[in-house]
Design an enzyme around this catalytic site. Structure first.
Site, short mmCIF file in Angstrom:
data_model
loop_
_atom_site.label_atom_id
_atom_site.label_comp_id
_atom_site.label_asym_id
_atom_site.label_seq_id
_atom_site.Cartn_x
_atom_site.Cartn_y
_atom_site.Cartn_z
N HIS A 181 -0.98 -7.05 5.90
CA HIS A 181 -2.16 -7.07 6.77
C HIS A 181 -1.82 -7.71 8.13
CE1 HIS A 181 -5.12 -6.69 3.15
NE2 HIS A 181 -4.36 -5.62 3.34
N ASN B 67 0.82 -1.21 0.00
CA ASN B 67 0.00 0.00 0.00
C ASN B 67 0.86 1.26 0.00
OD1 ASN B 67 -2.35 -1.53 0.07
ND2 ASN B 67 -2.48 -1.52 2.29
N TYR C 248 0.64 -9.02 -2.59
CA TYR C 248 1.11 -7.74 -2.04
C TYR C 248 2.63 -7.60 -2.15
CZ TYR C 248 -3.48 -6.54 -0.15
OH TYR C 248 -4.80 -6.20 -0.02
#
Length: 798
Positions: A268, A210, A277
């Site tokens: 996460h 992210n 990811y």
């Protein structure tokens, strides 16, 4: 900054290609003046989207160009331009919904890419340009603008929509009115002011993929706005300058999100996520490094070496001929349009992109590995899975005779920090997906991974070089989710997971999950099963040898009155497969729906897969069946929902039936990947690996031919003269006068573990700092396992 030879070549290519893109888009050559530090980087960003110059007559490029043109032209034809519209496309209505505008911008990016790429039916068309400008204004007015507050899934607001919007603006920049550009940049600045924080939760620091995504977004808006401060924010976001490196992407973490020194990658907080990811992080960071190279905002953090090392530590063991192992793809296994081949191709593309700016010592090895992956995967060719930019890099490597394709890796890998184990041989690989109170058994949410109940309970993935589609060919919508290979399950009916908004994980209560690796070649792993919503408990162990995997289970106990099963195999035979199944020399029926109770079975062989040996016999059950399912039953996500079209695949299933409410039941079986029926029979008779113990205290295997003794101790105990004073995993290899010992504490509960060896040792050749050895007739090793997070400690003795 001094540029390497590879960076210089890459930048020269980017510059030439960018000129081609600019002409295709109608941009004036005067726009990129030597006094403008932004336009050359914008041209480079455009080249990253289109691939730059290529030969449209080349069959591979022609196919990729056709694929781009076909999709872009279809969306262009379907684009709603009516005055009273509420959406750009009927299936993405209303555009005010974040899930709908979040999916609309990527479609516009595809159209804009086709418009900016020479050779498509949309290239340079004024009508397409005007339609794109109009569509952007509509979405800005109706859905995504700075006056709105976030609702629904934050990702659409802060990553999905802004990234695609900025890409479109890069491609249209010469035709985009300044007023429009400023409005879009202001919107993105509102929702992505920096890479460091979650806008809808300002106390939450962004991590991993992210953070990378946001850094790229901030860089693109900085280039479009001519804002040097934004470019500095983007660069510094990779290193987390704001928080003094706390969430830097260029560091090894010891908890939470990021790359670990043992090759693990977690996102996460507790999900093994290298394949999605982790790959996104690698791609985004690589893109930004290449984009800003040679500029005033170049990434110069020397710790970027961590990213380079991750290619071989974190990704190469998990890529099987370019296929990304499902054990590290999390909820993405439920995405119909992102199967293991797709995510694998993305990782290969990201590695080749990173190679353009990496030191030669790294880049040369990566290109050799990529060449091997691409050449070996003939079932689903790489060129059919990637667009023109990635195809151009791959073709350059394939055409370079100085790059020799690397072989498949051969070794044993324990990713202790994400509860994963991978055992690799030249023609096959076995991956083990475990879970604990540290690492989630599954992640589900936003309508994804609805049937992921048992994917972290010891699921065993067997990869075969002759069938790279075994998990990618509609496995997840058709397999019986209660019978995943390697798992021991209570057969109760489960409710769908993750049907609400947001994502969540389930972490079981067990401490033990992981194991030890010996000489990077052999290994042992264990997991205590504490079932979710059931009284089922079991102690499971796996022993990884040269040509076999021995699986043991003990203490299988439940009191719920339901049948408990351990699944040996549940093999995808594809749509029409009917391979021979032989049990104890007798060919079984190939009829779909056939089943049998094989209580006295000693070995079995499945044609095209390999052999299975049952050292303690049954109660074994076998089944052939055709199973029909839909991807929509697994995934109803806003932008990842599967189709409702039924798909059917055939399966061959072998399992142990422990009956209802078993009390201290056990099992043992051996996987012999790619073995012939004759070799399986021979193995079952000669027993080159023997089960020494299989109970609630110790599970152990000996392979005398290799001088190997391997055990997992659940408590203090001994087996064949090898003893410990507490729980731990121990492997001992004795060849001639040389002895190697590997020890781990996968439960992470002890401070020290004492190991007693069954033979004399006269000297210590080498020992880790954490290992103390007292030689003698009955040597003793004291291993300081505390704080080692389940990693292996070794000693070499004589």
């Amino acid at each position: 900054m001094e540029l390497s030879r590879r960076q210089t070549l890459a930048l020269a290519s980017a510059g030439a290609a960018a000129g081609l893109v600019a002409r295709a888009g109608g941009a004036s050559a005067a726009a990129a003046s030597g006094d403008d530090p932004y336009e050359p980087l914008l041209a480079r960003a455009a080249q990253q989207l289109t691939g730059g110059a290529f030969d449209p007559a080349d069959p591979d490029f022609a196919a990729a160009l056709t694929a781009l043109d076909t999709q872009a032209a279809a969306w262009w034809r379907q684009l709603d331009t009516s005055a009273g519209r509420t959406a750009l496309w009927a299936d993405l209505s209303p555009a005010s919904d974040p899930g709908m505008f979040g999916q609309s911008y990527p479609r516009l990016r595809t159209i804009a890419t086709a418009w900016a790429t020479p050779g498509t039916s949309l290239t340079g068309q004024a009508a397409v340009r005007d339609g794109l400008l109009d569509a952007l204004r509509f979405l800005h007015t109706t859905g995504y603008n700075a006056s709105r507050r976030e609702t629904g899934n934050w990702w659409f607001w802060e990553i999905g929509a802004p990234r695609a919007l900025m890409d479109v603006c890069v491609l249209l920049r010469a035709e985009l009115p300044a007023q429009d550009r400023d409005a879009y940049v202001a919107t993105v600045a509102r929702f992505v002011p920096d890479p460091d924080r979650r806008t809808n939760s300002p106390t939450l620091a962004e991590t991993g993929a992210n953070r990378t995504d946001k850094a790229v977004i901030v860089a693109l808006r900085g280039l479009l706005a001519g804002d040097p401060a934004a470019l500095a924010l983007a660069r510094d976001g990779l290193s987390d300058v704001r928080d003094k490196g706390k969430n830097s992407l260029f560091q090894y973490v010891t908890s939470g999100d990021g790359f670990y020194r043992d090759g693990s990658f977690v996102q996460h907080s507790d999900v093994a996520y290298t394949g999605t990811y982790g790959s996104v992080l690698l791609g985004g960071a690589g893109q930004l490094i290449a984009l800003l190279a040679g500029s005033d905002w170049a990434v110069t953090d020397p710790a970027v070496e961590v990213l380079y090392e991750a290619v071989e530590r974190s990704f190469e063991p998990l890529l099987f001929d370019g296929v990304m192992m499902d054990s590290v793809r999390g909820r993405a296994v439920s995405r119909e349009r992102a199967r293991d081949h797709v995510d694998g191709a993305a990782a290969v593309a990201h590695i080749l992109q990173l190679a353009e700016g990496a030191p030669d010592a790294y880049a040369d090895r990566w290109r050799a590995a990529a060449k091997g992956w691409i050449l070996r995967n003939t079932r689903t060719p790489y060129r059919t899975l990637v667009g023109i930019p990635d195809l151009a890099r791959a073709k350059a490597v394939l055409g370079d005779r100085t790059v020799r394709p690397a072989d498949r890796p051969d070794g044993h890998f324990v990713f202790a920090d994400m509860d994963r184990v991978v055992h690799r041989r030249r023609s096959w690989a076995c991956a083990l997906s475990l879970s604990s109170r540290r690492i989630a058994a599954y992640e589900a949410g936003n309508g994804e991974n609805l049937h992921g109940w048992y994917t972290g309970d010891g699921m065993t993935y067997l990869y075969d070089g002759d069938d790279t589609d075994v998990f990618g060919d509609a496995f997840w919508p058709t397999v019986d989710p209660y019978r995943l290979p390697g798992t021991t399950v209570d057969t109760r009916v489960r409710a769908d997971l993750g049907t609400g908004g947001g994502t969540g994980t389930f972490r079981p209560q067990n401490a033990v999950a992981g194991g030890a690796v010996l000489d990077a070649r052999h290994g042992a792993a264990a997991m205590e099963l504490i079932a979710d919503g059931s009284t089922l408990r079991a102690k499971k162990a796996w022993f990884f040898l040269d040509n076999a995997v021995v699986a043991l289970g003990a203490g299988i106990t439940a009191s719920d009155g339901r049948t408990v099963e351990t699944v040996v195999e549940n093999r995808n035979l594809h749509a029409q497969g009917a391979p021979r199944l032989v049990v104890d020399g007798h060919r079984q029926s190939s009829r779909q729906g056939w089943s049998a109770a094989l209580d006295d079975a000693r070995w079995a062989h499945l044609e095209g897969t390999g052999g299975y040996v049952f050292p303690s016999g049954g109660p074994l059950r076998a089944l052939r069946e055709e199973r029909t399912g839909t991807w929509s039953a697994l995934n109803t996500g806003a932008d990842t929902a599967g189709s409702t079209t039924p798909v059917t695949r055939r399966y061959a299933t072998l399992w142990f039936d422990h009956g209802p409410s078993p009390a201290s039941a056990s099992y043992s079986y051996v996987l012999l990947p790619r073995a012939s029926a004759a070799a399986t029979l021979a193995w079952s008779r000669s027993r080159p690996a023997r089960v020494l113990a299989n109970d609630a205290t110790v599970q152990a295997v000996a392979a005398p031919r290799h001088g190997l003794l391997a055990a997992h101790f659940w408590a203090a105990g001994s087996v064949d003269g090898l003893g410990t004073d507490g729980p731990g995993t121990v492997l001992v290899c004795r060849r001639g006068g040389d002895v190697t010992v590997a020890v781990a504490d996968p439960g992470r509960t002890a401070t020290e573990l004492t190991v007693r060896l069954p033979f004399a040792v006269r000297k210590v050749v080498h020992a880790d700092d954490t290992v103390s050895v007292v030689p003698g007739r009955r040597p003793v090793l004291t291993v300081r396992v505390g704080g080692s997070r389940g990693h292996t400690h070794t000693a070499r003795l004589r």
